[in-house]
Write a protein that holds these residues in place. Structure first.
Motif, PDB file in Angstrom:
ATOM      1  N   UNK A  86      99.466 -95.583  31.856  1.00  0.00           N
ATOM      2  CA  UNK A  86      99.271 -96.775  30.988  1.00  0.00           C
ATOM      3  C   UNK A  86      99.095 -97.308  30.250  1.00  0.00           C
ATOM      4  N   UNK A  87      98.089 -98.554  30.563  1.00  0.00           N
ATOM      5  CA  UNK A  87      98.388-100.269  30.369  1.00  0.00           C
ATOM      6  C   UNK A  87      98.659-100.470  28.601  1.00  0.00           C
ATOM      7  N   UNK A  88      96.821 -99.742  28.493  1.00  0.00           N
ATOM      8  CA  UNK A  88      96.969-100.533  26.826  1.00  0.00           C
ATOM      9  C   UNK A  88      96.583 -98.873  26.228  1.00  0.00           C
ATOM     10  N   UNK A  89      97.131 -98.413  25.220  1.00  0.00           N
ATOM     11  CA  UNK A  89      96.612 -97.878  23.909  1.00  0.00           C
ATOM     12  C   UNK A  89      95.239 -97.533  23.660  1.00  0.00           C
ATOM     13  N   UNK A  90      94.666 -96.625  22.931  1.00  0.00           N
ATOM     14  CA  UNK A  90      93.327 -96.502  22.916  1.00  0.00           C
ATOM     15  C   UNK A  90      93.364 -96.564  21.334  1.00  0.00           C
ATOM     16  N   UNK A  91      92.004 -97.494  20.841  1.00  0.00           N
ATOM     17  CA  UNK A  91      92.062 -97.956  19.342  1.00  0.00           C
ATOM     18  C   UNK A  91      91.936 -96.302  18.432  1.00  0.00           C
ATOM     19  N   UNK A  92      92.974 -96.782  17.890  1.00  0.00           N
ATOM     20  CA  UNK A  92      93.139 -95.227  16.688  1.00  0.00           C
ATOM     21  C   UNK A  92      92.985 -94.122  16.518  1.00  0.00           C
ATOM     22  N   UNK A  93      93.690 -93.712  18.139  1.00  0.00           N
ATOM     23  CA  UNK A  93      92.932 -92.087  19.180  1.00  0.00           C
ATOM     24  C   UNK A  93      93.469 -91.008  17.651  1.00  0.00           C
ATOM     25  N   UNK A  94      92.811 -89.773  17.487  1.00  0.00           N
ATOM     26  CA  UNK A  94      93.498 -88.876  16.624  1.00  0.00           C
ATOM     27  C   UNK A  94      94.352 -87.786  17.444  1.00  0.00           C
ATOM     28  N   UNK A  95      95.711 -87.637  16.588  1.00  0.00           N
ATOM     29  CA  UNK A  95      96.051 -87.315  16.476  1.00  0.00           C
ATOM     30  C   UNK A  95      96.000 -85.502  17.186  1.00  0.00           C
ATOM     31  N   UNK A  96      96.653 -84.807  18.462  1.00  0.00           N
ATOM     32  CA  UNK A  96      96.542 -83.618  18.192  1.00  0.00           C
ATOM     33  C   UNK A  96      97.048 -82.774  19.234  1.00  0.00           C
ATOM     34  N   UNK A  97      97.914 -82.071  19.330  1.00  0.00           N
ATOM     35  CA  UNK A  97      99.051 -81.664  19.986  1.00  0.00           C
ATOM     36  C   UNK A  97      98.731 -80.526  20.361  1.00  0.00           C
ATOM     37  N   UNK A  98      99.196 -80.175  21.687  1.00  0.00           N
ATOM     38  CA  UNK A  98      99.304 -79.234  22.824  1.00  0.00           C
ATOM     39  C   UNK A  98     100.267 -78.337  22.480  1.00  0.00           C
ATOM     40  N   UNK A  99     100.357 -77.142  21.830  1.00  0.00           N
ATOM     41  CA  UNK A  99     101.705 -76.365  22.195  1.00  0.00           C
ATOM     42  C   UNK A  99     101.288 -75.642  23.218  1.00  0.00           C
ATOM     43  N   UNK A 100     102.626 -75.339  24.247  1.00  0.00           N
ATOM     44  CA  UNK A 100     103.337 -74.884  25.460  1.00  0.00           C
ATOM     45  C   UNK A 100     102.505 -73.535  25.385  1.00  0.00           C
ATOM     46  N   UNK A 101     101.451 -72.974  26.142  1.00  0.00           N
ATOM     47  CA  UNK A 101     100.829 -72.153  26.358  1.00  0.00           C
ATOM     48  C   UNK A 101     101.747 -70.289  26.920  1.00  0.00           C
ATOM     49  N   UNK A 102     101.577 -70.068  25.813  1.00  0.00           N
ATOM     50  CA  UNK A 102     102.748 -68.582  25.729  1.00  0.00           C
ATOM     51  C   UNK A 102     102.125 -67.646  27.372  1.00  0.00           C
ATOM     52  N   UNK A 103     102.886 -67.436  27.100  1.00  0.00           N
ATOM     53  CA  UNK A 103     102.751 -67.363  29.839  1.00  0.00           C
ATOM     54  C   UNK A 103     103.555 -65.552  29.535  1.00  0.00           C
ATOM     55  N   UNK A 104     102.780 -64.609  29.475  1.00  0.00           N
ATOM     56  CA  UNK A 104     103.497 -63.169  29.102  1.00  0.00           C
ATOM     57  C   UNK A 104     103.895 -62.240  29.916  1.00  0.00           C
ATOM     58  N   UNK A 105     103.545 -63.308  31.637  1.00  0.00           N
ATOM     59  CA  UNK A 105     104.308 -62.770  32.697  1.00  0.00           C
ATOM     60  C   UNK A 105     105.834 -62.773  33.030  1.00  0.00           C
ATOM     61  N   UNK A 106     105.923 -62.085  34.549  1.00  0.00           N
ATOM     62  CA  UNK A 106     107.107 -62.925  34.782  1.00  0.00           C
ATOM     63  C   UNK A 106     107.555 -64.451  35.533  1.00  0.00           C
ATOM     64  N   UNK A 107     108.378 -64.481  35.228  1.00  0.00           N
ATOM     65  CA  UNK A 107     108.523 -66.344  36.485  1.00  0.00           C
ATOM     66  C   UNK A 107     107.859 -67.540  35.643  1.00  0.00           C
ATOM     67  N   UNK A 108     108.202 -68.020  36.316  1.00  0.00           N
ATOM     68  CA  UNK A 108     107.461 -69.624  36.120  1.00  0.00           C
ATOM     69  C   UNK A 108     106.355 -69.671  36.768  1.00  0.00           C
ATOM     70  N   UNK A 109     105.730 -70.184  35.815  1.00  0.00           N
ATOM     71  CA  UNK A 109     103.900 -71.050  36.504  1.00  0.00           C
ATOM     72  C   UNK A 109     103.808 -72.068  37.181  1.00  0.00           C
ATOM     73  N   UNK A 110     102.931 -72.430  38.021  1.00  0.00           N
ATOM     74  CA  UNK A 110     103.114 -73.527  39.042  1.00  0.00           C
ATOM     75  C   UNK A 110     102.491 -74.432  38.285  1.00  0.00           C
ATOM     76  N   UNK A 111     102.090 -74.343  37.568  1.00  0.00           N
ATOM     77  CA  UNK A 111     101.130 -75.134  35.995  1.00  0.00           C
ATOM     78  C   UNK A 111     101.855 -75.441  35.429  1.00  0.00           C
ATOM     79  N   UNK A 112     101.581 -76.581  34.302  1.00  0.00           N
ATOM     80  CA  UNK A 112     102.133 -76.498  32.912  1.00  0.00           C
ATOM     81  C   UNK A 112     101.007 -76.466  32.101  1.00  0.00           C
ATOM     82  N   UNK A 113     100.008 -75.907  32.259  1.00  0.00           N
ATOM     83  CA  UNK A 113      98.226 -75.689  31.802  1.00  0.00           C
ATOM     84  C   UNK A 113      98.747 -76.916  30.633  1.00  0.00           C
TER      85      UNK A 113
END
Lengths: 142, 438, 178
Positions: B27-54
């Motif tokens: 990213x070479x130039x940020x957005x113009x007054x972007x809205x702050x948002x938080x995406x909390x790591x999704x809770x994975x109920x299964x075993x092991x590690x997932x291939x993707x960090x959703x």
């Protein structure tokens, strides 16, 4: 030599030459002016002037750091909201919050019985974390 | 002296064997007054590690839109698993306006016997931090491709918050060129996710590949290939790889563009001695010549209503953008600013014209409002070309030079955010944004 | 590298004349190279033979001059222009003469543009340039059947730089004997 002669003998010298005194005073003044800022130590705290003159938070949600009687710190945020925090943990949290919301006011909610030292340590830590002004929460007199 | 060169050549050859032009975002130039948002790591109920960090994929998507600023994960004071676990104050003190939490559950485990991959169920919630309440929640019953699911989540959140359809599940097509150790160039037509990840090669050739375009349904692509030493227009099914040669007339066979209804293909042919714009009926393959002028007429692009095409012509002495009625062939000139305007495309709402514009000897991507006399340069770099507008009209992808290499750049049509997608290997050029694919 | 190959190809065409040029299918790179090597060798023998006779005839000198001109197969253009420069006339005239006296010879004119501007417009520009050269040759007696034109636009630069020096070398038409 010339004035002595003109003074005609034993007549006492009635006026004092103040010029050297002014010189000395000026030098002292300059010395004080230079050293005065260096002498200032400790934390600059702007205490509220009076209970009737509350801090204007400008609609900013303040970050409140509570100091319990025991000297423990609580922030009531995050996963450890009910647990006492070390100074470093408080400091880290303040840095994170200021990074995301730079003008957040920080208030210290100290118990009236708290040791003066633990408040000073906290305020020093806050200042190091980049907090410009720290407010102190007081209760209205009963 | 020779040994390092040889080794370099060997290295390049090795890399090119398996490397597609993987793109990474800067990213070479940020957005113009972007809205702050938080995406909390999704809770994975299964075993092991997932291939993707959703959550990570979603956060990157939101950030790339320029309209949102995702909170860094390290800055999160808490990581709630559902809206019930949210303490709004934790997010309010960080200045976050919106919060996304979610969970991933295992639906089916991967099976070796049936060689079917694992499948997952996802649910996620969007919360308004100031109002201290959930706004919406969604469920994905079963999905195998977690990365695609993540882009879909970005789309739904983006649309809920902006009212505009998201483009995170769309794709980018582009031409990559890798110079082999022998000096031979390998041209590839590739399709990647909108974030530049997961490139797939549709075609590989030692001769130039040019002017790729998507069919309106995104299932097929058209392009110009010089295989055999002469240009020809091909159409190719993106999934089966089956392709047919649409034209191979003497002279130019170039600049194909599907009509919005998919029934016709506009193109440039010089079989009659001069580059002219033709329209081919895709069913009958009948050709109809649309322009009649001794000047260069090229780069036709349908307007979204399919009633007209914009094209480049130097009939006025310098390349400018004109518009031609698809039925009557009546031509009007659209650009008057500067002495080089080319390869124009109209925005989905028809209000804007995005083009390559020369100013002080530099070629920029520029936008002209067709209703009011407004004109703006979207880019400041000097060799920018091939602009392509995203299907929701919010972004423009283009080709530019960065550190002496051909790279892709993206810019918001309002000029706010700008980012580069440089290839990890070789050069990339002629990007085309896909239509909505679902 | 590229130029060498074109020259070699041309020489092959010149000496082998109708035999090779008449062959419509494009020979492979390897085949041309071998042919060219043979031609150059035999050429050297001829030259040494000539020095023995000490004096070159008028025709021989003219042939050598023509050969020198024919060795030039790249023609350059100005930005956004498709006008054959006057300094290319002599060379093109020599090619025209050769082609009209060797009707079985055939050429391919490859038009190119520099990287500036848009790709499809540059394809059109490259074709314009190739056609400008073609027109010159047609006017000077070459049959249309002997010429094939193709435009590569900016897709095949000879110089990779992003400056006027490189651009000037890329705005060109290459004449290739088939």
């Amino acid at each position: 030599m010339e004035p002595m002669k003109r003074g005609s003998g034993r007549k006492p010298m009635s006026d004092i030459n103040v010029v050297p005194y002014i010189d000395v005073m000026l030098v002292l003044l300059i010395v004080f002016m230079v050293t005065a800022p260096m002498l200032t130590q400790g934390i600059k705290v702007e205490l509220p002037q009076a209970v009737t003159d509350p801090i204007d938070l400008k609609d900013q949600e303040p970050l409140v750091v509570t100091v319990k009687k025991t000297g423990e710190y609580f922030v009531e945020l995050g996963d450890a909201r009910d647990e006492a925090l070390g100074l470093q943990a408080v400091s880290d949290m303040v840095v994170t919050i200021l990074k995301n919301k730079p003008k957040t006011p920080v208030l210290v909610n100290g118990d009236s019985q708290v040791m003066y030292g633990s408040v000073i340590k906290l305020m020093a830590a806050l200042q190091q974390s980049g907090v410009a002004d720290v407010g102190l929460i007081t209760d209205l007199p009963q | 002296m020779y040994l390092p060169k040889m080794m370099m050549a060997l290295f390049l050859m090795q890399v090119s064997v398996f490397a597609q032009a993987q793109l990474r975002i800067e990213i070479t130039q940020g957005g113009d007054d972007p809205t702050p948002i938080a995406i909390v790591p999704f809770n994975w109920s299964g075993a092991g590690l997932l291939k993707e960090d959703v959550a990570n994929v979603v956060a990157a998507d939101m950030g790339r839109s320029g309209q949102f600023r995702p909170l860094e994960r390290a800055d999160m004071l808490s990581q709630p698993r559902s809206s019930k676990e949210v303490f709004y104050r934790d997010w309010r003190v960080l200045g976050v306006d919106y919060l996304v939490v979610g969970r991933i559950d295992s639906v089916n485990l991967a099976s070796v016997q049936t060689s079917s991959p694992a499948s997952y169920g996802l649910s996620y919630e969007l919360m308004d931090v100031r109002a201290q309440k959930p706004i919406a929640s969604w469920k994905i019953a079963e999905v195998k491709d977690l990365r695609a699911a993540a882009h879909h989540i970005s789309d739904t959140i983006y649309q809920k918050l902006t009212g505009l359809r998201g483009i995170f599940s769309t794709k980018l097509m582009y031409v990559s060129v890798v110079q082999q150790g022998s000096g031979e160039k390998v041209y590839k037509l590739e399709v990647a996710d909108a974030d530049g990840q997961r490139p797939r090669t549709l075609l590989e050739s030692s001769e130039p590949i040019m002017s790729p375009v998507w069919s309106p349904d995104g299932k097929r692509v058209a392009y110009v290939s010089f295989a055999g030493g002469r240009p020809a227009i091909y159409i190719q099914n993106r999934f089966t790889g089956k392709r047919i040669k649409l034209t191979g007339f003497p002279g130019i066979n170039g600049a194909p563009d599907w009509s919005p209804d998919g029934q016709k293909m506009a193109m440039v042919l010089s079989k009659d001695g001069n580059p002219e714009i033709y329209i081919m009926d895709m069913k009958t393959r009948a050709l109809r010549r649309l322009t009649h002028h001794y000047a260069i007429d090229t780069e036709p692009r349908w307007t979204k209503d399919g009633a007209a095409l914009v094209f480049t012509s130097n009939r006025g002495g310098s390349p400018q953008i004109y518009k031609v009625d698809a039925l009557s062939g009546r031509v009007v000139r659209l650009t008057f600013r500067g002495s080089y305007n080319a390869r124009a495309q109209t925005s989905p709402d028809g209000h804007d014209l995005v083009m390559v514009h020369r100013e002080n000897g530099q070629f920029h991507i520029s936008v002209q409002n067709l209703q009011r006399d407004l004109f703006a340069n979207l880019t400041k770099t000097s060799l920018d070309e091939s602009p392509s507008i995203s299907p929701n009209g919010s972004m423009v992808i283009y080709a530019t030079q960065h550190k002496n290499m051909g790279v892709l750049g993206a810019v918001a049509i309002n000029g706010s955010i700008k980012y580069l997608l440089p290839a990890r290997h070789g050069e990339v050029r002629e990007p085309v944004w896909s239509p909505y694919l679902n | 590298m590229k130029k060498m190959t074109s020259n070699a190809k041309f020489l092959a065409a010149l000496v082998l004349g109708a035999t090779l040029a008449g062959c419509q299918s494009q020979p492979t790179e390897e085949a041309v190279d071998t042919a060219a090597a043979e031609v150059i060798e035999s050429g050297t023998h001829e030259v040494s033979g000539m020095t023995d006779s000490a004096v070159k005839s008028q025709e021989e000198l003219a042939a050598e001059a023509a050969q020198a001109l024919l060795a030039m197969t790249v023609f350059y253009f100005d930005f956004d222009q498709a006008i054959v420069k006057t300094d290319a006339y002599d060379v093109l005239q020599a090619h025209a003469t050769f082609l009209s006296t060797n009707p079985a010879a055939a050429i391919r004119l490859e038009g190119h543009a520099d990287e500036r501007g848009t790709r499809e417009y540059n394809i059109a520009l490259g074709e314009r340039r190739a056609k400008a050269v073609e027109k010159f040759l047609l006017v000077n007696g070459v049959s249309a059947d002997q010429i094939e034109t193709v435009s590569y636009g900016e897709e095949r630069p000879v110089e990779g730089g992003h400056d006027e020096g490189s651009w000037a070398k890329n705005r060109r038409v290459e004449l290739v004997y088939k």
